[in-house]
Design a protein around this motif. Structure first.
Motif, PDB file in Angstrom:
ATOM      1  N   ILE A  49     -10.893 -16.177   0.652  1.00  0.00           N
ATOM      2  CA  ILE A  49      -9.560 -16.675   1.043  1.00  0.00           C
ATOM      3  C   ILE A  49      -9.724 -17.592   2.257  1.00  0.00           C
ATOM      4  N   PHE A  50     -10.576 -17.177   3.206  1.00  0.00           N
ATOM      5  CA  PHE A  50     -10.839 -17.995   4.385  1.00  0.00           C
ATOM      6  C   PHE A  50     -11.503 -19.321   3.993  1.00  0.00           C
ATOM      7  N   LEU A  51     -12.487 -19.247   3.091  1.00  0.00           N
ATOM      8  CA  LEU A  51     -13.177 -20.470   2.674  1.00  0.00           C
ATOM      9  C   LEU A  51     -12.265 -21.427   1.915  1.00  0.00           C
ATOM     10  N   ARG A  52     -11.299 -20.865   1.172  1.00  0.00           N
ATOM     11  CA  ARG A  52     -10.361 -21.726   0.445  1.00  0.00           C
ATOM     12  C   ARG A  52      -9.199 -22.170   1.318  1.00  0.00           C
ATOM     13  N   LYS A  53      -9.142 -21.670   2.546  1.00  0.00           N
ATOM     14  CA  LYS A  53      -8.099 -22.007   3.521  1.00  0.00           C
ATOM     15  C   LYS A  53      -6.703 -21.668   2.990  1.00  0.00           C
ATOM     16  N   GLU A  54      -6.593 -20.444   2.448  1.00  0.00           N
ATOM     17  CA  GLU A  54      -5.314 -19.961   1.955  1.00  0.00           C
ATOM     18  C   GLU A  54      -4.803 -18.858   2.871  1.00  0.00           C
ATOM     19  N   LYS A  55      -3.603 -18.376   2.586  1.00  0.00           N
ATOM     20  CA  LYS A  55      -3.021 -17.298   3.385  1.00  0.00           C
ATOM     21  C   LYS A  55      -3.467 -15.940   2.855  1.00  0.00           C
ATOM     22  N   PHE A  56      -3.513 -14.932   3.737  1.00  0.00           N
ATOM     23  CA  PHE A  56      -3.893 -13.594   3.321  1.00  0.00           C
ATOM     24  C   PHE A  56      -2.851 -12.964   2.406  1.00  0.00           C
ATOM     25  N   ALA A  57      -1.655 -13.528   2.368  1.00  0.00           N
ATOM     26  CA  ALA A  57      -0.627 -13.015   1.452  1.00  0.00           C
ATOM     27  C   ALA A  57      -1.078 -13.166   0.003  1.00  0.00           C
ATOM     28  N   ASN A  58      -2.003 -14.067  -0.260  1.00  0.00           N
ATOM     29  CA  ASN A  58      -2.513 -14.239  -1.618  1.00  0.00           C
ATOM     30  C   ASN A  58      -3.324 -13.040  -2.083  1.00  0.00           C
ATOM     31  N   MET A  59      -3.790 -12.208  -1.148  1.00  0.00           N
ATOM     32  CA  MET A  59      -4.516 -10.988  -1.508  1.00  0.00           C
ATOM     33  C   MET A  59      -3.569  -9.798  -1.642  1.00  0.00           C
ATOM     34  N   GLY A  60      -2.296 -10.018  -1.452  1.00  0.00           N
ATOM     35  CA  GLY A  60      -1.323  -8.936  -1.576  1.00  0.00           C
ATOM     36  C   GLY A  60      -0.876  -8.368  -0.242  1.00  0.00           C
ATOM     37  N   PHE A  61      -1.362  -8.933   0.865  1.00  0.00           N
ATOM     38  CA  PHE A  61      -0.967  -8.461   2.190  1.00  0.00           C
ATOM     39  C   PHE A  61       0.323  -9.150   2.602  1.00  0.00           C
ATOM     40  N   LYS A  62       1.424  -8.659   2.072  1.00  0.00           N
ATOM     41  CA  LYS A  62       2.710  -9.219   2.460  1.00  0.00           C
ATOM     42  C   LYS A  62       3.736  -8.099   2.542  1.00  0.00           C
ATOM     43  N   ARG A  63       4.731  -8.316   3.343  1.00  0.00           N
ATOM     44  CA  ARG A  63       5.765  -7.301   3.559  1.00  0.00           C
ATOM     45  C   ARG A  63       6.638  -7.211   2.312  1.00  0.00           C
ATOM     46  N   GLN A  64       6.852  -5.965   1.871  1.00  0.00           N
ATOM     47  CA  GLN A  64       7.687  -5.735   0.695  1.00  0.00           C
ATOM     48  C   GLN A  64       9.161  -5.801   1.084  1.00  0.00           C
ATOM     49  N   GLN A  65       9.968  -6.396   0.226  1.00  0.00           N
ATOM     50  CA  GLN A  65      11.391  -6.527   0.510  1.00  0.00           C
ATOM     51  C   GLN A  65      12.124  -5.208   0.276  1.00  0.00           C
ATOM     52  N   ASP A  66      11.762  -4.509  -0.790  1.00  0.00           N
ATOM     53  CA  ASP A  66      12.452  -3.270  -1.137  1.00  0.00           C
ATOM     54  C   ASP A  66      11.449  -2.115  -1.116  1.00  0.00           C
ATOM     55  N   PHE A  67      11.169  -1.606   0.090  1.00  0.00           N
ATOM     56  CA  PHE A  67      10.148  -0.575   0.263  1.00  0.00           C
ATOM     57  C   PHE A  67      10.453   0.710  -0.506  1.00  0.00           C
ATOM     58  N   PRO A  68      11.682   1.245  -0.461  1.00  0.00           N
ATOM     59  CA  PRO A  68      11.943   2.484  -1.222  1.00  0.00           C
ATOM     60  C   PRO A  68      11.707   2.315  -2.725  1.00  0.00           C
ATOM     61  N   LYS A  69      12.066   1.167  -3.270  1.00  0.00           N
ATOM     62  CA  LYS A  69      11.847   0.911  -4.698  1.00  0.00           C
ATOM     63  C   LYS A  69      10.346   0.885  -5.009  1.00  0.00           C
ATOM     64  N   MET A  70       9.565   0.248  -4.139  1.00  0.00           N
ATOM     65  CA  MET A  70       8.122   0.190  -4.336  1.00  0.00           C
ATOM     66  C   MET A  70       7.524   1.596  -4.257  1.00  0.00           C
ATOM     67  N   LEU A  71       7.958   2.383  -3.279  1.00  0.00           N
ATOM     68  CA  LEU A  71       7.455   3.742  -3.111  1.00  0.00           C
ATOM     69  C   LEU A  71       7.795   4.609  -4.323  1.00  0.00           C
ATOM     70  N   LEU A  72       9.006   4.484  -4.833  1.00  0.00           N
ATOM     71  CA  LEU A  72       9.407   5.212  -6.029  1.00  0.00           C
ATOM     72  C   LEU A  72       8.554   4.803  -7.225  1.00  0.00           C
ATOM     73  N   GLY A  73       8.250   3.534  -7.334  1.00  0.00           N
ATOM     74  CA  GLY A  73       7.395   3.059  -8.418  1.00  0.00           C
ATOM     75  C   GLY A  73       5.987   3.621  -8.333  1.00  0.00           C
ATOM     76  N   ILE A  74       5.446   3.688  -7.128  1.00  0.00           N
ATOM     77  CA  ILE A  74       4.094   4.237  -6.936  1.00  0.00           C
ATOM     78  C   ILE A  74       4.064   5.717  -7.308  1.00  0.00           C
ATOM     79  N   PHE A  75       5.047   6.490  -6.824  1.00  0.00           N
ATOM     80  CA  PHE A  75       5.089   7.911  -7.170  1.00  0.00           C
ATOM     81  C   PHE A  75       5.328   8.104  -8.667  1.00  0.00           C
ATOM     82  N   GLY A  76       6.145   7.250  -9.255  1.00  0.00           N
ATOM     83  CA  GLY A  76       6.385   7.328 -10.695  1.00  0.00           C
ATOM     84  C   GLY A  76       5.121   7.076 -11.496  1.00  0.00           C
ATOM     85  N   MET A  77       4.358   6.070 -11.105  1.00  0.00           N
ATOM     86  CA  MET A  77       3.100   5.779 -11.805  1.00  0.00           C
ATOM     87  C   MET A  77       2.103   6.920 -11.626  1.00  0.00           C
ATOM     88  N   ALA A  78       2.015   7.483 -10.416  1.00  0.00           N
ATOM     89  CA  ALA A  78       1.089   8.595 -10.175  1.00  0.00           C
ATOM     90  C   ALA A  78       1.494   9.812 -11.000  1.00  0.00           C
TER      91      ALA A  78
END
Length: 93
Positions: free
Chosen positions: A42-71
């Motif tokens: 990512i550094f060599l391509r001069k892109e943002k770290f958000a491209n690796m998935g490091f970004k703030r989630q807009q709907d955290f409870p929904k994401m958490l529910l999805g993770i527990f549901g998948m588990a």
């Protein structure tokens, strides 16, 4: 322009080969190695770290529910289907 595309293609192939080798040979801890290789490229391509998935989630409870549901779903499939089938096939227990 063509040189930039060729450079990015070479970087992508190198990244894929290194990550595949890290996972296949179980080099140290593959998760850490793959993350480090990803960050390096990512550094060599001069892109943002958000491209690796490091970004703030807009709907955290929904994401958490999805993770527990998948588990829960995967555990249910594993214990409710795969393990009984394997017990029948190999006559364990």
């Amino acid at each position: 322009m063509m040189e930039t595309k060729r450079r990015l293609l070479v970087l992508a192939v190198m990244e894929l080969v290194l990550m595949t080798l890290a996972v296949l040979y179980d080099f140290l801890m593959p998760t850490i190695v793959v993350s480090a290789i990803g960050a390096l490229f990512i550094f060599l391509r001069k892109e943002k770290f958000a491209n690796m998935g490091f970004k703030r989630q807009q709907d955290f409870p929904k994401m958490l529910l999805g993770i527990f549901g998948m588990a829960f779903g995967w555990s249910f499939v594993n214990f409710g289907f795969f393990l009984p089938v394997l017990n029948k096939v190999w006559r364990v227990s």
